[in-house]
Write a protein that holds these residues in place. Structure first.
Motif, mmCIF file in Angstrom:
data_model
loop_
_atom_site.group_PDB
_atom_site.id
_atom_site.type_symbol
_atom_site.label_atom_id
_atom_site.label_comp_id
_atom_site.label_asym_id
_atom_site.label_seq_id
_atom_site.Cartn_x
_atom_site.Cartn_y
_atom_site.Cartn_z
ATOM 1 N N ASN A 1 0.864 -1.189 0.000
ATOM 2 C CA ASN A 1 0.000 0.000 0.000
ATOM 3 C C ASN A 1 0.893 1.229 0.000
ATOM 4 O O ASN A 1 1.426 1.624 1.038
ATOM 5 C CB ASN A 1 -0.913 -0.021 1.227
ATOM 6 C CG ASN A 1 -1.969 1.071 1.171
ATOM 7 O OD1 ASN A 1 -2.280 1.595 0.109
ATOM 8 N ND2 ASN A 1 -2.524 1.410 2.320
ATOM 9 N N ALA A 2 1.076 1.819 -1.166
ATOM 10 C CA ALA A 2 2.044 2.892 -1.344
ATOM 11 C C ALA A 2 1.350 4.208 -1.741
ATOM 12 O O ALA A 2 0.145 4.250 -2.009
ATOM 13 C CB ALA A 2 3.072 2.501 -2.402
ATOM 14 N N VAL A 3 2.133 5.265 -1.783
ATOM 15 C CA VAL A 3 1.646 6.593 -2.172
ATOM 16 C C VAL A 3 2.256 6.961 -3.522
ATOM 17 O O VAL A 3 3.474 6.976 -3.680
ATOM 18 C CB VAL A 3 2.042 7.651 -1.126
ATOM 19 C CG1 VAL A 3 1.438 9.008 -1.490
ATOM 20 C CG2 VAL A 3 1.605 7.238 0.265
ATOM 21 N N SER A 4 1.404 7.247 -4.502
ATOM 22 C CA SER A 4 1.889 7.682 -5.812
ATOM 23 C C SER A 4 0.704 8.256 -6.579
ATOM 24 O O SER A 4 -0.432 8.262 -6.086
ATOM 25 C CB SER A 4 2.500 6.507 -6.587
ATOM 26 O OG SER A 4 1.483 5.650 -7.062
ATOM 27 N N GLY A 5 0.962 8.657 -7.801
ATOM 28 C CA GLY A 5 -0.120 9.174 -8.625
ATOM 29 C C GLY A 5 -1.141 8.136 -9.016
ATOM 30 O O GLY A 5 -2.260 8.470 -9.414
ATOM 31 N N SER A 6 -0.785 6.854 -8.899
ATOM 32 C CA SER A 6 -1.720 5.789 -9.252
ATOM 33 C C SER A 6 -2.368 5.141 -8.024
ATOM 34 O O SER A 6 -3.076 4.136 -8.140
ATOM 35 C CB SER A 6 -1.003 4.707 -10.081
ATOM 36 O OG SER A 6 0.085 4.166 -9.363
ATOM 37 N N ALA A 7 -2.104 5.698 -6.841
ATOM 38 C CA ALA A 7 -2.687 5.130 -5.622
ATOM 39 C C ALA A 7 -4.198 5.346 -5.595
ATOM 40 O O ALA A 7 -4.708 6.361 -6.094
ATOM 41 C CB ALA A 7 -2.046 5.760 -4.392
ATOM 42 N N PHE A 8 -4.926 4.396 -5.004
ATOM 43 C CA PHE A 8 -6.382 4.573 -4.894
ATOM 44 C C PHE A 8 -6.682 5.659 -3.871
ATOM 45 O O PHE A 8 -5.894 5.923 -2.962
ATOM 46 C CB PHE A 8 -7.074 3.253 -4.596
ATOM 47 C CG PHE A 8 -6.965 2.735 -3.181
ATOM 48 C CD1 PHE A 8 -8.118 2.366 -2.491
ATOM 49 C CD2 PHE A 8 -5.741 2.564 -2.558
ATOM 50 C CE1 PHE A 8 -8.035 1.862 -1.196
ATOM 51 C CE2 PHE A 8 -5.644 2.045 -1.274
ATOM 52 C CZ PHE A 8 -6.799 1.704 -0.581
ATOM 53 N N ARG A 9 -7.841 6.315 -4.040
ATOM 54 C CA ARG A 9 -8.149 7.527 -3.299
ATOM 55 C C ARG A 9 -9.392 7.353 -2.437
ATOM 56 O O ARG A 9 -10.276 6.544 -2.770
ATOM 57 C CB ARG A 9 -8.422 8.680 -4.285
ATOM 58 C CG ARG A 9 -7.244 9.050 -5.148
ATOM 59 C CD ARG A 9 -7.705 9.665 -6.441
ATOM 60 N NE ARG A 9 -8.396 8.649 -7.262
ATOM 61 C CZ ARG A 9 -8.130 8.421 -8.543
ATOM 62 N NH1 ARG A 9 -7.209 9.112 -9.155
ATOM 63 N NH2 ARG A 9 -8.807 7.499 -9.208
ATOM 64 N N PRO A 10 -9.511 8.118 -1.362
ATOM 65 C CA PRO A 10 -10.787 8.193 -0.665
ATOM 66 C C PRO A 10 -11.866 8.706 -1.622
ATOM 67 O O PRO A 10 -11.651 9.665 -2.379
ATOM 68 C CB PRO A 10 -10.516 9.199 0.453
ATOM 69 C CG PRO A 10 -9.032 9.110 0.695
ATOM 70 C CD PRO A 10 -8.437 8.860 -0.661
ATOM 71 N N GLY A 11 -12.995 8.023 -1.620
ATOM 72 C CA GLY A 11 -14.077 8.363 -2.540
ATOM 73 C C GLY A 11 -14.157 7.456 -3.751
ATOM 74 O O GLY A 11 -15.179 7.422 -4.438
ATOM 75 N N ASP A 12 -13.075 6.694 -4.027
ATOM 76 C CA ASP A 12 -13.121 5.734 -5.126
ATOM 77 C C ASP A 12 -14.098 4.601 -4.802
ATOM 78 O O ASP A 12 -14.269 4.219 -3.640
ATOM 79 C CB ASP A 12 -11.742 5.124 -5.374
ATOM 80 C CG ASP A 12 -10.771 6.082 -6.056
ATOM 81 O OD1 ASP A 12 -11.188 7.206 -6.372
ATOM 82 O OD2 ASP A 12 -9.601 5.693 -6.243
ATOM 83 N N VAL A 13 -14.705 4.035 -5.844
ATOM 84 C CA VAL A 13 -15.565 2.864 -5.686
ATOM 85 C C VAL A 13 -14.843 1.662 -6.264
ATOM 86 O O VAL A 13 -14.377 1.691 -7.409
ATOM 87 C CB VAL A 13 -16.924 3.069 -6.361
ATOM 88 C CG1 VAL A 13 -17.740 1.775 -6.343
ATOM 89 C CG2 VAL A 13 -17.702 4.187 -5.664
ATOM 90 N N ILE A 14 -14.753 0.629 -5.468
ATOM 91 C CA ILE A 14 -13.999 -0.582 -5.813
ATOM 92 C C ILE A 14 -14.973 -1.711 -6.090
ATOM 93 O O ILE A 14 -15.914 -1.929 -5.326
ATOM 94 C CB ILE A 14 -13.064 -0.961 -4.654
ATOM 95 C CG1 ILE A 14 -12.022 0.132 -4.431
ATOM 96 C CG2 ILE A 14 -12.402 -2.315 -4.896
ATOM 97 C CD1 ILE A 14 -11.361 0.063 -3.063
#
Length: 463
Positions: free
Chosen positions: A282-295
């Protein structure tokens, strides 16, 4: 692991004498002169200049239960150098359970991380006064499982990415006839939306590992699911430094289920066991999933991500959905270093146990008590289900309210009314200092509990 064997041949090694009812005259005199010598886990050292052995350790066994013997073994091995042999002299009438506890304690207390710069160790422990060879064998398998779980969890995340951890499983399985492994990656993970979301921010892609022990004639199928986050930054919902520095341990659940399944093969248990480990960083980057995303999960249901630091339940949900859809097991047990609320509620030595099945909960609690791995059952209260409601998905991932309970309710949604239990073992997965049979660092919590439980289902076919 160093060797423990039964013998009647005396040696000049340090002698360990459990403080029990049967002692020779010299030992009886020493005990009488030592206040509290029988206290569980207490070691009293007596030098014997110009004599053989050169010193004697009195190891307190308290009330004489298996846990007391385990504590005595761990304390005795810590009192000696890494390359020092031991001679253990048991009192008459020592039970098989006591020998098993002693041997487990010796091995667990003598654990050292395999990659630590300590050099090779040569040591042997010889036990006199007993013929319980089966107890030593069972203790060796249980300790070996705990050693493996500790090794995997202690490995730094600079080494331990999902690909590396999957490779370790493949390598360990290759040494056990009858154990098979499937590793899924890339396009094979298309339906594992939760795993892809959590692992999407890292340069180390996720893996989904399925390891199976399926002996001929097995009629019970147990699926063990372990959270395998090889490092957890918290993602976009980033952790503070103090909360992040030990996150190499966030795959402790995966380590436990891997080790327990291999242990079932080592004991030739007549129970079918499948270990599922969703592995991601679980990393931080431009492709990381965001709060508010629906999985969209494996089972087609959806979750609104409300906290990317609550990633463990998201990857476990995919594994539970896969187990229900493909494997159709008799029961599922998942282990995860899931919530900090576990430690707040129950302290550092106790896991939270959740299950809608009273019988399964009781059986797991007993298996844990026998292993010296504590757990406490917490409620799966439907009163909190309203907190999981989402306006844009089937559920939210991390609502407010009681943290461990909400995580368990989230997971229950993916396995319906089937026999299922969840162990939140975030707190007891790590020890800040040596404590009885625990060594500083990863504890391997859960591996021996699961092995005890699997043994209770089918007995030991090798016995």
């Amino acid at each position: 692991m160093f060797d423990i064997r039964l013998t009647d041949v005396p040696d000049t090694s340090t002698r360990v004498v459990p403080v029990g009812p049967e002692l020779d005259d010299e030992m009886s005199a020493l005990v009488a002169a030592t206040d509290g010598a029988a206290t569980r886990g207490r070691i009293t050292v007596f030098p014997r200049p110009l004599r053989s052995p050169a010193r004697v350790l009195l190891a307190g066994i308290g009330d004489g239960g298996e846990a007391d013997w385990r504590a005595a073994g761990a304390a005795a091995i810590r009192e000696t150098a890494d390359d020092e042999d031991l001679e253990v002299h048991l009192p008459a009438g020592t039970t098989a359970e006591a020998v098993r506890g002693l041997a487990e304690g010796l091995w667990l207390g003598g654990y050292r991380y395999r990659d630590a710069p300590r050099g090779p160790r040569t040591r042997e422990v010889r036990i006199h006064g007993t013929a319980h060879a089966e107890s030593i064998t069972r203790a060796r398998v249980a300790a070996r499982a705990a050693w493996l779980a500790r090794d995997l969890t202690n490995t730094p995340s600079s080494v331990k990415n999902p690909e590396w951890l999957a490779g370790q499983v493949v390598a360990e399985a290759a040494t056990r006839p009858g154990v098979s492994v499937t590793v899924r990656a890339g396009e094979e993970l298309a339906r594992f939306g939760g795993l892809l979301a959590v692992g999407g921010g890292s340069v180390s892609p996720p893996r989904f590992v399925e390891m199976s022990w399926n002996p001929p004639g097995a009629t019970t199928h147990v699926v063990l699911v372990g959270k395998g986050i090889t490092f957890d930054t918290g993602g976009i919902s980033i952790k503070p430094r103090d909360g992040m520095k030990l996150m190499k341990k966030d795959m402790g659940g995966a380590a436990a289920v891997i080790a327990a399944t291999l242990g079932a093969a080592d004991l030739n248990l007549p129970v079918r066991v499948t270990a599922l480990t969703p592995l991601a960083e679980n990393a931080v980057s431009g492709s990381a999933f965001r709060p508010g995303d629906v999985i969209t999960h494996y089972d087609g249901s959806t979750s609104e991500n409300t906290n990317s630091d609550a990633e463990g339940r998201i990857v476990l949900a995919d594994a539970l959905g896969y187990a229900a859809d493909v494997l159709h097991p008799d029961l599922v047990i998942n282990l995860a270093t899931l919530t900090g609320a576990n430690a707040v509620a129950l302290g550092k030595r106790t896991a939270a146990l959740f299950s809608p099945d009273d019988t399964l909960a009781a059986e797991l609690a007993k298996a844990g008590a026998d292993a010296g791995e504590q757990m406490w059952r917490l409620p799966l209260s439907d009163d909190y289900l309203e907190n999981l409601r989402s306006d844009i998905a089937d559920r939210v991932s991390a609502p407010g309210g009681p943290g461990s309970v909400m995580a368990a309710l989230f997971l229950r949604d993916f396995f319906g009314d089937a026999r299922w239990a969840h162990l939140d073992m975030s707190a007891p997965s790590w020890a800040e200092a040596h404590d009885l049979e625990l060594t500083k660092g990863a504890t391997g919590w859960g591996a021996r509990t699961l092995l005890n439980y699997l043994t209770s289902l089918g007995g030991d076919a090798s016995a």
